[in-house]
Write a protein that holds these residues in place. Sequence first.
Motif, short mmCIF file in Angstrom:
data_model
loop_
_atom_site.label_atom_id
_atom_site.label_comp_id
_atom_site.label_asym_id
_atom_site.label_seq_id
_atom_site.Cartn_x
_atom_site.Cartn_y
_atom_site.Cartn_z
N MET A 1 -3.60 7.10 -6.42
CA MET A 1 -5.19 7.13 -6.33
C MET A 1 -5.77 5.76 -6.83
O MET A 1 -7.08 5.58 -6.94
CB MET A 1 -5.65 8.21 -7.33
N GLU A 2 -5.01 4.91 -6.76
CA GLU A 2 -5.25 3.36 -6.99
C GLU A 2 -5.94 3.19 -8.39
O GLU A 2 -6.62 2.37 -8.58
CB GLU A 2 -6.25 2.96 -5.87
N HIS A 3 -5.07 3.95 -9.25
CA HIS A 3 -5.58 3.74 -10.63
C HIS A 3 -4.31 2.45 -11.01
O HIS A 3 -3.38 2.91 -11.07
CB HIS A 3 -5.47 4.72 -11.67
N TYR B 1 0.84 -1.16 0.07
CA TYR B 1 0.12 0.21 0.01
C TYR B 1 1.00 1.24 -0.09
O TYR B 1 1.95 1.29 0.45
CB TYR B 1 -0.86 -0.13 1.22
N HIS B 2 0.33 2.40 -0.53
CA HIS B 2 0.87 3.58 -0.33
C HIS B 2 0.65 3.94 0.93
O HIS B 2 -0.32 3.71 1.79
CB HIS B 2 0.15 4.54 -1.33
N ILE C 1 1.20 -4.76 -19.67
CA ILE C 1 0.48 -3.67 -20.25
C ILE C 1 0.69 -2.35 -19.41
O ILE C 1 0.31 -2.71 -18.22
CB ILE C 1 -1.05 -3.95 -20.37
N SER C 2 1.14 -1.26 -19.92
CA SER C 2 1.00 -0.05 -19.21
C SER C 2 -0.17 1.00 -19.45
O SER C 2 -0.36 1.18 -20.54
CB SER C 2 2.56 0.79 -19.69
N TYR C 3 -0.41 1.62 -18.58
CA TYR C 3 -1.73 2.52 -18.55
C TYR C 3 -1.40 3.80 -18.08
O TYR C 3 -0.37 3.80 -17.02
CB TYR C 3 -2.82 1.86 -17.83
N ASP C 4 -2.07 4.84 -18.67
CA ASP C 4 -1.89 6.17 -18.04
C ASP C 4 -3.11 6.21 -16.93
O ASP C 4 -3.87 5.40 -16.69
CB ASP C 4 -2.18 7.16 -19.18
N SER C 5 -3.15 7.09 -15.96
CA SER C 5 -3.96 7.20 -14.91
C SER C 5 -5.52 7.28 -15.45
O SER C 5 -6.34 7.15 -14.48
CB SER C 5 -3.75 8.56 -13.95
N LYS C 6 -5.75 7.41 -16.64
CA LYS C 6 -7.18 7.49 -16.90
C LYS C 6 -7.57 6.04 -17.55
O LYS C 6 -8.66 5.79 -18.13
CB LYS C 6 -7.52 8.47 -17.99
N GLY C 7 -6.60 5.16 -17.43
CA GLY C 7 -6.92 3.99 -18.06
C GLY C 7 -6.73 3.58 -19.41
O GLY C 7 -6.86 2.35 -20.13
#
Length: 126
Positions: free
Chosen positions: A84-86, A57-58, A103-109
Motif C-alpha cells: 500500500m506504499e507505506h 514497484y509492486h 528504522i523499521s515501521y509498522d504499516s501505520k508508521g
Amino acid sequence: MYSYNSTHKVITALIIIAIAIYHFSTREKQVLEYDNGKPIRTGVTENNLSEGQWTWYHKNGKKQLSGSFHRGKREGDWFVYDTMEHVILKSTYKNNLLNGEQISYDSKGNILQINEYENDQLVKSH
C-alpha cells in the motif's frame, strides 16, 4: 595424417561473448514492465553503473523500494514499502554500506525498531 584444429570455434565463441557484453553494457535506460504494463523498476545507468534515483514497484504499481546510486553504489536514504506504499524500512547508506540509522515501521508508521550501523556493522540497537 589429418589434424583437427578447433581454433576457429574458440575465436567464434569469443566474438559472440564480446558482442553480448557490448550489447548489455551499452544500455542506458533500464525500464522493465509487469504483464499489466506497470513498471517493475525505473532507473538509469551511466558507464554501466546505476546512477541517480532508482525505484522498484509492486505489481499493483505502488513503490516497493527506492533510493539513489552514485557510481553504482547506494547512497543516502533507501526506503522499503509495503503493497500500500507505506514505508516499512528506512536505511541510510554511504559508499554502498549501511551507515547511520535503519528504522523499521509498522504499516501505520509506528517505529518498531531502530538500529545504528557503521560500515555495515551493527553498533547499537534500540
